[in-house]
Design a protein around this motif. Sequence first.
Motif, PDB file in Angstrom:
ATOM      1  N   THR A   1      -4.322  -4.530  -4.653  1.00 60.27           N
ATOM      2  CA  THR A   1      -4.097  -3.959  -6.091  1.00 60.27           C
ATOM      3  C   THR A   1      -2.484  -4.244  -6.526  1.00 60.27           C
ATOM      4  N   VAL A   2      -1.904  -4.157  -5.477  1.00 56.83           N
ATOM      5  CA  VAL A   2      -0.295  -4.595  -5.846  1.00 56.83           C
ATOM      6  C   VAL A   2      -0.133  -5.840  -6.155  1.00 56.83           C
ATOM      7  N   LEU A   3      -0.787  -6.611  -5.215  1.00 56.31           N
ATOM      8  CA  LEU A   3      -0.583  -8.121  -5.415  1.00 56.31           C
ATOM      9  C   LEU A   3      -1.453  -8.610  -6.495  1.00 56.31           C
ATOM     10  N   GLY A   4      -2.398  -8.252  -6.887  1.00 59.80           N
ATOM     11  CA  GLY A   4      -3.247  -8.969  -7.879  1.00 59.80           C
ATOM     12  C   GLY A   4      -4.293  -8.488  -8.571  1.00 59.80           C
ATOM     13  N   SER A   5      -3.779  -7.050  -8.874  1.00 56.34           N
ATOM     14  CA  SER A   5      -4.793  -6.267  -9.931  1.00 56.34           C
ATOM     15  C   SER A   5      -4.106  -6.092 -11.198  1.00 56.34           C
ATOM     16  N   GLY A   6      -4.218  -6.714 -12.167  1.00 54.01           N
ATOM     17  CA  GLY A   6      -3.618  -6.489 -13.550  1.00 54.01           C
ATOM     18  C   GLY A   6      -2.339  -7.394 -13.673  1.00 54.01           C
TER      19      GLY A   6
ATOM     20  N   ALA B   1       8.254   1.836  -4.018  1.00 54.31           N
ATOM     21  CA  ALA B   1       7.494   3.159  -4.227  1.00 54.31           C
ATOM     22  C   ALA B   1       6.965   3.152  -5.599  1.00 54.31           C
ATOM     23  N   GLU B   2       7.514   2.552  -6.477  1.00 52.59           N
ATOM     24  CA  GLU B   2       6.786   2.350  -7.679  1.00 52.59           C
ATOM     25  C   GLU B   2       5.602   1.465  -7.714  1.00 52.59           C
ATOM     26  N   GLU B   3       5.560   0.650  -6.969  1.00 50.22           N
ATOM     27  CA  GLU B   3       4.342  -0.232  -6.924  1.00 50.22           C
ATOM     28  C   GLU B   3       3.234   0.472  -6.249  1.00 50.22           C
ATOM     29  N   MET B   4       3.626   1.423  -5.105  1.00 52.59           N
ATOM     30  CA  MET B   4       2.414   2.181  -4.651  1.00 52.59           C
ATOM     31  C   MET B   4       2.036   3.367  -5.587  1.00 52.59           C
ATOM     32  N   GLU B   5       3.125   3.802  -6.278  1.00 55.27           N
ATOM     33  CA  GLU B   5       2.599   4.882  -7.357  1.00 55.27           C
ATOM     34  C   GLU B   5       1.678   4.232  -8.396  1.00 55.27           C
ATOM     35  N   ARG B   6       1.848   3.217  -8.821  1.00 51.42           N
ATOM     36  CA  ARG B   6       1.287   2.461  -9.721  1.00 51.42           C
ATOM     37  C   ARG B   6      -0.220   2.006  -9.286  1.00 51.42           C
ATOM     38  N   ALA B   7      -0.238   1.555  -8.186  1.00 53.52           N
ATOM     39  CA  ALA B   7      -1.562   1.071  -7.509  1.00 53.52           C
ATOM     40  C   ALA B   7      -2.435   2.297  -7.301  1.00 53.52           C
ATOM     41  N   GLN B   8      -1.797   3.058  -6.393  1.00 54.28           N
ATOM     42  CA  GLN B   8      -2.648   4.507  -6.245  1.00 54.28           C
ATOM     43  C   GLN B   8      -3.265   5.210  -7.352  1.00 54.28           C
ATOM     44  N   ALA B   9      -2.364   5.152  -8.596  1.00 49.05           N
ATOM     45  CA  ALA B   9      -2.927   5.770  -9.854  1.00 49.05           C
ATOM     46  C   ALA B   9      -4.014   4.976 -10.436  1.00 49.05           C
ATOM     47  N   GLN B  10      -3.952   3.571 -10.284  1.00 49.40           N
ATOM     48  CA  GLN B  10      -5.085   2.780 -10.762  1.00 49.40           C
ATOM     49  C   GLN B  10      -6.318   2.954 -10.099  1.00 49.40           C
TER      50      GLN B  10
END
Length: 455
Positions: A285-290, A356-365
């Motif tokens: 998700t961090v690497l390639g979603s959206g 930390a920002e990527e983790m938060e965004r990916a987990q929220a998605q």
Amino acid sequence: MPMGHTATAHAGSGGLTATEHRLANGLRVVLSEDHLTPVAAVCLWYDVGSRHEVKGRTGLAHLFEHLMFQGSKNVSGNGHFELVQGAGGSLNGTTSFERTNYFETMPTHQLELALWLEADRMGSLLAALDDESMENQRDVVKNERRQRYDNVPYGTAFEKLTALAYPEGHPYHHTPIGSMADLDAASLEDARAFFRTYYAPNNAVLSVVGDIDPEKTLAWVEKYFGTIPGHDGKQPPRDGSLPEIMGEQLREEVVEEVPARALMAAYRLPHDGTRECDAADVALTVLGSGESSRLHNRLVRRDQSAVAAGFGMLRLAGAPSLGWLDVKTSSGVEVPAIEAAVDEELARFAAEGPTAEEMERAQAQLEREWLDRLSTVAGRADELCRFAVLFGDPQLALTAVQRVLDVTAEEVQAVAAARLRPDNRAVLVYEPLEANAADDIEETDASDENEGAEQ
């Protein structure tokens, strides 16, 4: 009467509950009340998919999914569709590597009709299965293959990559659509034997979700499904285990009439149902979603070397899951340049891990996607069946969100470093027949493994 237990909200379930019951013939039943809207979803999963097929008879599970809509003892022809849609409902069926499912969403007062229809074809389909319906649906499936696979740009990409990622003889080496030759070879007796073996109550899970009265619903289930005999002739699927790492990079180049060069790859990932699989989902998700993903920012926004870049996941329980990379190049860009940039980004992610920002965004998605599925009666019914069939416990569907949120950045980095490597992927390179590929293309999702019934 069926045995069961009362509903209890589990920690992390968001207050959603489900009760489990089992009929004397082995049918597992899962009920979940939701009185928000006056509708109910019926979902029936059979524990049979393309992984249960043998060489020379690929595509039989998907073909049989279509045959299930061709009438039964008390419902002729296209009657299943006509009755459900005439009652204001919707329906379909799909086939995957690991299951075949059938589902209806009905106005609450029409729930009994949907249960009767599913029970009628589970118990009496052979009464209506004949050469005419077999030939009719054989042609439908072959035409579906032409329309969705053989005659569209990149249409056979998933089939080709699956064959590369899973070796010859592996139960996941072929996709559910099957080959034209095997579809032609399937006989009426093959279909009848398939039904007798797999379409039995003790090889199925039925979930009913929505504006229901559980006691009345369970009485209907017992009334219509309870007299259908079980069958003990099913053989377990062949072993799908493989080493964690492929150990080499497998490659194939395809020269076809496609609008742009493309780089596609399948990485071997952990089995579904594991914490490592959830961590891999966050990584992809961090690497390639959206449009906020690393690969989109690098290839599409910064370098402008690609018009589309995505990284998704095909979760599998009986074999290693696949991480699916799909990049369509900009006009004039060569695939080696794309591949080098992808490897650079993956190596950087493996070395540094997510922010930390990527983790938060990916987990929220991912949380939003899970909640979207569980918030609809049809989506929840499907997930309850999935966890019951593949993992033995439908309650796991109600706590899946929390498991994704519990994954740490360290676990995400670890699975990326271990699995997203050049020696752990099958690669497909598309080169257009024409020298100059078109600049603008539509992105396709070749990794959709589900094959739906024609309406």
